[in-house]
Scaffold this active site. Structure first.
Site, mmCIF file in Angstrom:
data_model
loop_
_atom_site.group_PDB
_atom_site.id
_atom_site.type_symbol
_atom_site.label_atom_id
_atom_site.label_comp_id
_atom_site.label_asym_id
_atom_site.label_seq_id
_atom_site.Cartn_x
_atom_site.Cartn_y
_atom_site.Cartn_z
ATOM 1 N N ASP A 64 20.984 46.428 55.322
ATOM 2 C CA ASP A 64 19.901 46.605 56.297
ATOM 3 C C ASP A 64 20.501 46.557 57.693
ATOM 4 O O ASP A 64 21.679 46.232 57.855
ATOM 5 C CB ASP A 64 18.776 45.569 56.102
ATOM 6 N N TYR A 66 21.689 45.753 61.594
ATOM 7 C CA TYR A 66 22.047 44.566 62.365
ATOM 8 C C TYR A 66 20.787 44.019 63.026
ATOM 9 O O TYR A 66 19.927 44.785 63.471
ATOM 10 C CB TYR A 66 23.080 44.917 63.438
ATOM 11 N N PHE A 77 26.577 50.107 59.450
ATOM 12 C CA PHE A 77 27.853 49.596 59.968
ATOM 13 C C PHE A 77 28.150 49.990 61.414
ATOM 14 O O PHE A 77 29.078 49.458 62.014
ATOM 15 C CB PHE A 77 29.038 50.018 59.072
ATOM 16 N N HIS A 186 32.349 44.054 49.211
ATOM 17 C CA HIS A 186 31.827 44.320 50.553
ATOM 18 C C HIS A 186 32.897 43.975 51.593
ATOM 19 O O HIS A 186 33.682 43.037 51.402
ATOM 20 C CB HIS A 186 30.569 43.471 50.796
#
Length: 220
Positions: A64, A66, A77, A186
């Site tokens: 989701d 920032y 990202f 991740h």
């Protein structure tokens, strides 16, 4: 909500008539009018605008947006020019440097990737300020799953980069044998040393694209 247009709109049109979408639309409209929500509403579908469906070569899935001021820009990202590069993106840059030798950039704005065909898609497209995952299970997942299926249906080679459990859970949506699915931990500092570092996804991605007659991605 911001408009979805072009081939994306055509592919997703059936979703707009479903009950979950009506509830999602009402919920998001209420949230933007009463809370501080990221990204700004006009950047909600930036990932789709920057990377039209017919141009997608690579999909990078995030969770989701920032949730701190100034960071979210509608692409997973990615943060705007001038904003400090977040830890996960720093680790992505480190892996790119080790994998393909590119210099580590001084900006976290990934627009240059998006314009080359890298779809930077979060599973959930909005979030309340300071509250990670606050818009989970409100309907976004169904819509973004439909986006993944739309890419899967494209009749050309696409690379899916699935990092972390949430992204890897989407593997079942990708059924086209002409695509390449790459999985790893991740890039978060909490998990990057458990299999993200050393995954060499960026060179593997470009090798696959080149072998299939597509221009590789300039990861610089």
């Amino acid at each position: 909500m911001a408009a979805i247009d072009g081939a994306w709109a055509k592919a997703l049109e059936p979703e707009f008539h479903k009950e979950y979408y009506r509830k999602l639309y009402a919920f998001i409209k209420q949230e933007y009018s009463t809370q501080v929500i990221y990204p700004p509403s006009d950047k909600l579908f930036t990932a789709l605008h920057m990377t039209p469906l017919e141009k997608v070569k690579v999909v990078i899935l995030g969770q989701d947006p920032y949730h701190e001021p100034g960071q979210a820009m509608g692409m997973s990202f990615s943060v705007p020019e001038g904003i400090e590069i977040p830890p996960s993106l720093k680790n992505i840059y480190k892996e790119i440097h080790e994998d393909v030798g590119e210099k580590i950039p001084d900006t976290g704005d990934l627009t240059r990737w998006a314009k080359q065909g890298v779809l930077l898609l979060n599973a959930v497209l909005t979030v309340r300020e300071h509250q990670a995952n606050s818009h989970k299970d409100k309907g976004w997942e169904q819509l973004t799953d439909a986006m993944i299926k739309a890419v899967d249906a494209e009749d050309r080679p696409v690379v899916f980069l699935l990092w972390g459990r949430n992204a890897r859970d989407k593997k079942e949506l990708i059924t086209n044998p002409g695509h390449l699915v790459l999985e790893a931990a991740h890039p978060s500092p909490l998990s990057a040393y458990n299999g993200f570092f050393g995954c060499r996804h960026f060179s593997k991605c470009n090798r696959f694209l080149t072998e299939n007659g597509e221009e590789p991605i300039d990861w610089s």
